[in-house]
Design an enzyme around this catalytic site. Structure first.
Site, PDB file in Angstrom:
ATOM      1  CG  HIS A 158     -10.001  10.994   9.007  1.00  0.00           C
ATOM      2  ND1 HIS A 158      -9.391  11.911   9.830  1.00  0.00           N
ATOM      3  CD2 HIS A 158     -10.597  11.709   8.025  1.00  0.00           C
ATOM      4  CE1 HIS A 158      -9.627  13.133   9.372  1.00  0.00           C
ATOM      5  NE2 HIS A 158     -10.354  13.034   8.278  1.00  0.00           N
ATOM      6  CB  THR A 206      -4.692   4.580   1.942  1.00  0.00           C
ATOM      7  OG1 THR A 206      -5.321   5.678   1.267  1.00  0.00           O
ATOM      8  CG2 THR A 206      -5.331   3.281   1.501  1.00  0.00           C
ATOM      9  NE  ARG A 207      -2.958   9.858   6.945  1.00  0.00           N
ATOM     10  CZ  ARG A 207      -4.232  10.089   6.651  1.00  0.00           C
ATOM     11  NH1 ARG A 207      -4.806   9.502   5.623  1.00  0.00           N
ATOM     12  NH2 ARG A 207      -4.952  10.915   7.400  1.00  0.00           N
ATOM     13  CE  LYS A 266      -6.325   9.256   0.928  1.00  0.00           C
ATOM     14  NZ  LYS A 266      -5.969   8.512   2.155  1.00  0.00           N
ATOM     15  CG  HIS A 302       1.377  23.044   2.471  1.00  0.00           C
ATOM     16  ND1 HIS A 302       1.296  22.860   3.827  1.00  0.00           N
ATOM     17  CD2 HIS A 302       2.653  22.720   2.142  1.00  0.00           C
ATOM     18  CE1 HIS A 302       2.473  22.462   4.298  1.00  0.00           C
ATOM     19  NE2 HIS A 302       3.308  22.359   3.289  1.00  0.00           N
ATOM     20  CB  CYS A 319      -7.578  15.173   6.600  1.00  0.00           C
ATOM     21  SG  CYS A 319      -6.589  14.126   7.678  1.00  0.00           S
ATOM     22  CE  LYS A 363       5.724   8.477   4.745  1.00  0.00           C
ATOM     23  NZ  LYS A 363       5.271   9.842   5.153  1.00  0.00           N
TER      24      LYS A 363
HETATM   25  C1  LIG Z   1      -5.124  14.318   4.200  1.00  0.00           C
HETATM   26  C2  LIG Z   1      -3.898  13.807   4.895  1.00  0.00           C
HETATM   27  C3  LIG Z   1      -3.080  12.906   4.239  1.00  0.00           C
HETATM   28  C4  LIG Z   1      -1.928  12.427   4.844  1.00  0.00           C
HETATM   29  N1  LIG Z   1      -1.163  11.518   4.190  1.00  0.00           N
HETATM   30  C5  LIG Z   1      -0.099  10.964   4.813  1.00  0.00           C
HETATM   31  C6  LIG Z   1       0.581   9.907   4.201  1.00  0.00           C
HETATM   32  O1  LIG Z   1       0.223   9.479   3.106  1.00  0.00           O
HETATM   33  N2  LIG Z   1       1.637   9.357   4.859  1.00  0.00           N
HETATM   34  C7  LIG Z   1       2.035   9.816   6.087  1.00  0.00           C
HETATM   35  O2  LIG Z   1       3.008   9.284   6.632  1.00  0.00           O
HETATM   36  N3  LIG Z   1       1.372  10.811   6.702  1.00  0.00           N
HETATM   37  C8  LIG Z   1       0.315  11.391   6.110  1.00  0.00           C
HETATM   38  N4  LIG Z   1      -0.406  12.369   6.720  1.00  0.00           N
HETATM   39  C9  LIG Z   1       0.036  12.856   8.023  1.00  0.00           C
HETATM   40  C10 LIG Z   1      -0.342  11.898   9.125  1.00  0.00           C
HETATM   41  O3  LIG Z   1      -1.622  11.358   8.891  1.00  0.00           O
HETATM   42  C11 LIG Z   1      -0.255  12.611  10.464  1.00  0.00           C
HETATM   43  O4  LIG Z   1       1.059  13.152  10.599  1.00  0.00           O
HETATM   44  C12 LIG Z   1      -0.524  11.703  11.627  1.00  0.00           C
HETATM   45  O5  LIG Z   1      -1.704  10.966  11.411  1.00  0.00           O
HETATM   46  C13 LIG Z   1      -0.633  12.533  12.898  1.00  0.00           C
HETATM   47  O6  LIG Z   1      -0.953  11.687  13.979  1.00  0.00           O
HETATM   48  P1  LIG Z   1      -1.268  12.309  15.414  1.00  0.00           P
HETATM   49  O7  LIG Z   1      -1.292  11.178  16.361  1.00  0.00           O
HETATM   50  O8  LIG Z   1      -0.346  13.451  15.672  1.00  0.00           O
HETATM   51  O9  LIG Z   1      -2.728  12.961  15.273  1.00  0.00           O
HETATM   52  P2  LIG Z   1      -4.140  12.224  15.403  1.00  0.00           P
HETATM   53  O10 LIG Z   1      -4.083  10.866  14.843  1.00  0.00           O
HETATM   54  O11 LIG Z   1      -5.175  13.181  14.911  1.00  0.00           O
HETATM   55  O12 LIG Z   1      -4.296  12.024  16.956  1.00  0.00           O
HETATM   56  C14 LIG Z   1      -4.480  13.068  17.879  1.00  0.00           C
HETATM   57  C15 LIG Z   1      -5.593  12.613  18.824  1.00  0.00           C
HETATM   58  O13 LIG Z   1      -5.562  13.404  20.003  1.00  0.00           O
HETATM   59  C16 LIG Z   1      -6.887  13.575  20.422  1.00  0.00           C
HETATM   60  N5  LIG Z   1      -6.913  14.730  21.328  1.00  0.00           N
HETATM   61  C17 LIG Z   1      -6.539  15.990  21.031  1.00  0.00           C
HETATM   62  N6  LIG Z   1      -6.702  16.809  22.107  1.00  0.00           N
HETATM   63  C18 LIG Z   1      -7.197  16.035  23.093  1.00  0.00           C
HETATM   64  C19 LIG Z   1      -7.590  16.322  24.440  1.00  0.00           C
HETATM   65  N7  LIG Z   1      -7.505  17.564  24.952  1.00  0.00           N
HETATM   66  N8  LIG Z   1      -8.064  15.312  25.199  1.00  0.00           N
HETATM   67  C20 LIG Z   1      -8.138  14.040  24.682  1.00  0.00           C
HETATM   68  N9  LIG Z   1      -7.810  13.725  23.393  1.00  0.00           N
HETATM   69  C21 LIG Z   1      -7.331  14.720  22.627  1.00  0.00           C
HETATM   70  C22 LIG Z   1      -7.631  13.798  19.115  1.00  0.00           C
HETATM   71  O14 LIG Z   1      -9.016  13.615  19.262  1.00  0.00           O
HETATM   72  C23 LIG Z   1      -6.981  12.775  18.206  1.00  0.00           C
HETATM   73  O15 LIG Z   1      -7.675  11.549  18.208  1.00  0.00           O
HETATM   74  C24 LIG Z   1      -1.567  12.871   6.146  1.00  0.00           C
HETATM   75  C25 LIG Z   1      -2.403  13.772   6.817  1.00  0.00           C
HETATM   76  C26 LIG Z   1      -3.564  14.227   6.207  1.00  0.00           C
HETATM   77  C27 LIG Z   1      -4.454  15.192   6.951  1.00  0.00           C
END
Ligand SMILES: Cc1cc2nc3c(=O)[nH]c(=O)nc-3n(C[C@H](O)[C@H](O)[C@H](O)COP(=O)(O)OP(=O)(O)OC[C@H]3O[C@@H](n4cnc5c(N)ncnc54)[C@H](O)[C@@H]3O)c2cc1C
Length: 389
Positions: A45, A48-49, A262, A267, A311, A344
């Site tokens: 969330h 932007t990313r 932003k 870390h 986040c 990304k």
């Molecule tokens: C502040 C911040 C800035 C960032 N900036 C960048 C950037 O600029 N560029 C970039 O490439 N990356 C960036 N990242 C990293 C990137 O956003 C993450 O690597 C990526 O969004 C991870 O996606 P995900 O699908 O693993 O997690 P998520 O999108 O969080 O999805 C996991 C989902 O699983 C669900 N879930 C978990 N357990 C269960 C369960 N037991 N039952 C049902 N549902 C479940 C959760 O509710 C969640 O919706 C950033 C991250 C942060 C925190």
């Protein structure tokens, strides 16, 4: 018990894309999400990313990035929405920093267009930046930003249009795998499928204890500051950045959506957390960490904070992703440990996971070897009969 070809746990960045790519291959897919789609409790969330093509984290990512860009454009075409904004990306730091050396190395290896600046010449070209004389900046024009919530919504919609079933507010509480398939238990009911794909972000290790030391959630904070000179921080005037400074590695985006510049810092305050109990309040210490970066490197953005948000990163020990079959359970696949740089890649990770599930494992060792679990000295923690708390 209802049966599917595949079940995807977690419909966030990686899960929405995985669900879509499975549905596109003709699979009957169930996507299970514990919260809403999208939600602001995981990692995807904040409006932007950053996406960037020069990649100091490793040359092995660049071929994946090329495919990721292509797939994001494909999603834009399908959805009729603009999701990727190209602004260019500035990688900056000391000339011998990992960021500058790595950025230049991938530009050289892959023939990426780029321009090198010192602090003064960068300020002349992009006056929003104020880098000290000793720093070098690499401007690579393909960089930019994605709209994460809209990407997730559009992958979910596209999956549904292909027949995928998506359940929100249904938390997975456990699973069992055998050679015959996988049984998945939720708060509401149980389902069966041939394959299970775990894309649970910061909750991954709750569903796969084998990841306990390998996918560790970390609290992050980002800040949107009101620029004193807003014209310097618009997408046309201000590329996204990745800045390795003595204080740490800052990253950020121009003004888009909310009216603020932003900034975040990798870390943030080094706080490993449990996603169930993470402190989502903002404290003065959180602002201080980011304010220091604004004042020093982007002084014309040093207006009041318009918004701040927490986040979660999910870090692997080497900060490379984990894309692999589960080591102890047949028919179970894991995408985890995206270590603050995964968004990304979500478009291409979904494609990789769908292919992995179809082919029964990691076949493309050249491209994907760096993401295999076997690279870690793994503790033997059996996951069969895993139960989330
Ligand atoms: C502040 C911040 C800035 C960032 N900036 C960048 C950037 O600029 N560029 C970039 O490439 N990356 C960036 N990242 C990293 C990137 O956003 C993450 O690597 C990526 O969004 C991870 O996606 P995900 O699908 O693993 O997690 P998520 O999108 O969080 O999805 C996991 C989902 O699983 C669900 N879930 C978990 N357990 C269960 C369960 N037991 N039952 C049902 N549902 C479940 C959760 O509710 C969640 O919706 C950033 C991250 C942060 C925190």
């Amino acid at each position: 018990m209802r049966e599917f070809d595949s079940i995807v746990v977690g419909v966030g960045a990686m899960g929405s894309s995985t669900t879509y790519h499975l549905a596109r291959r003709g699979e009957r897919v169930l996507g299970l999400e514990q919260f809403d789609i999208p939600n602001d409790l995981g990692s995807s969330h904040g409006g932007t990313r950053i996406i960037r093509m020069a990649y100091p984290e490793g040359a092995g990512y660049v071929p994946l990035l090329r495919r990721a860009y292509h797939l994001w454009r494909d999603l834009e075409t399908r959805s009729g929405e603009r999701l990727l904004f190209v602004t260019g990306c500035v990688d900056a730091g000391a000339p011998d920093s990992a960021t500058v050396r790595g950025s230049l190395e991938t530009c050289r290896l892959f023939g990426l267009e780029h321009t090198v600046f010192d602090g003064d010449s960068l300020r002349n070209r992009l006056p929003g930046y104020l880098l000290p004389a000793g720093m070098t900046a690499v401007l690579q024009p393909d960089g930019g930003f994605l709209l994460p919530e809209r990407c997730i919504v559009n992958y979910t919609r596209a999956a549904e249009a292909l027949g995928a079933e998506i359940h929100t507010r249904e938390r997975v509480t456990g699973w069992d795998a055998s050679s015959g398939g996988v049984e998945v238990r939720t708060e509401r009911e149980s389902y069966r499928a041939r394959t299970l794909l775990i894309t649970a972000g910061p909750w991954a290790s709750q569903l796969c204890p084998v990841l306990r030391q390998l996918a560790v959630p970390e609290r992050q904070v980002v800040l949107w500051a009101q620029p004193l000179r807003p014209e310097l921080f618009q997408p046309e005037a201000f590329p996204v950045f990745n800045l390795e400074a003595p204080e740490g590695r800052f990253y950020g985006c121009p003004v888009y959506g909310v009216p603020g510049f932003k900034i975040g810092k990798y870390h943030h305050r080094y706080e490993n957390v449990d996603p169930e109990s993470v402190d989502r309040k903002i404290h003065p210490e959180d602002e201080a960490v980011l304010r220091e970066g604004i004042r020093r490197y982007f002084p014309d953005a040093d207006g009041p904070a318009l918004a701040m948000k927490t986040c979660l990163f999910t870090n692997s020990p080497d900060e490379h992703f984990i894309l692999d079959a589960h080591p102890d359970a047949e028919n179970v696949y894991i995408a985890a440990g995206f270590s603050g740089h995964g968004f990304k890649f979500a478009s291409v990770v979904g494609e990789i996971m769908a292919k992995m599930a179809r082919d029964g494992g990691v076949n493309d060792a050249n491209q994907l070897g760096m993401f295999r679990l076997a690279r870690f000295q793994r503790k033997q923690v059996p996951d069969a009969n895993a139960s989330a708390s």
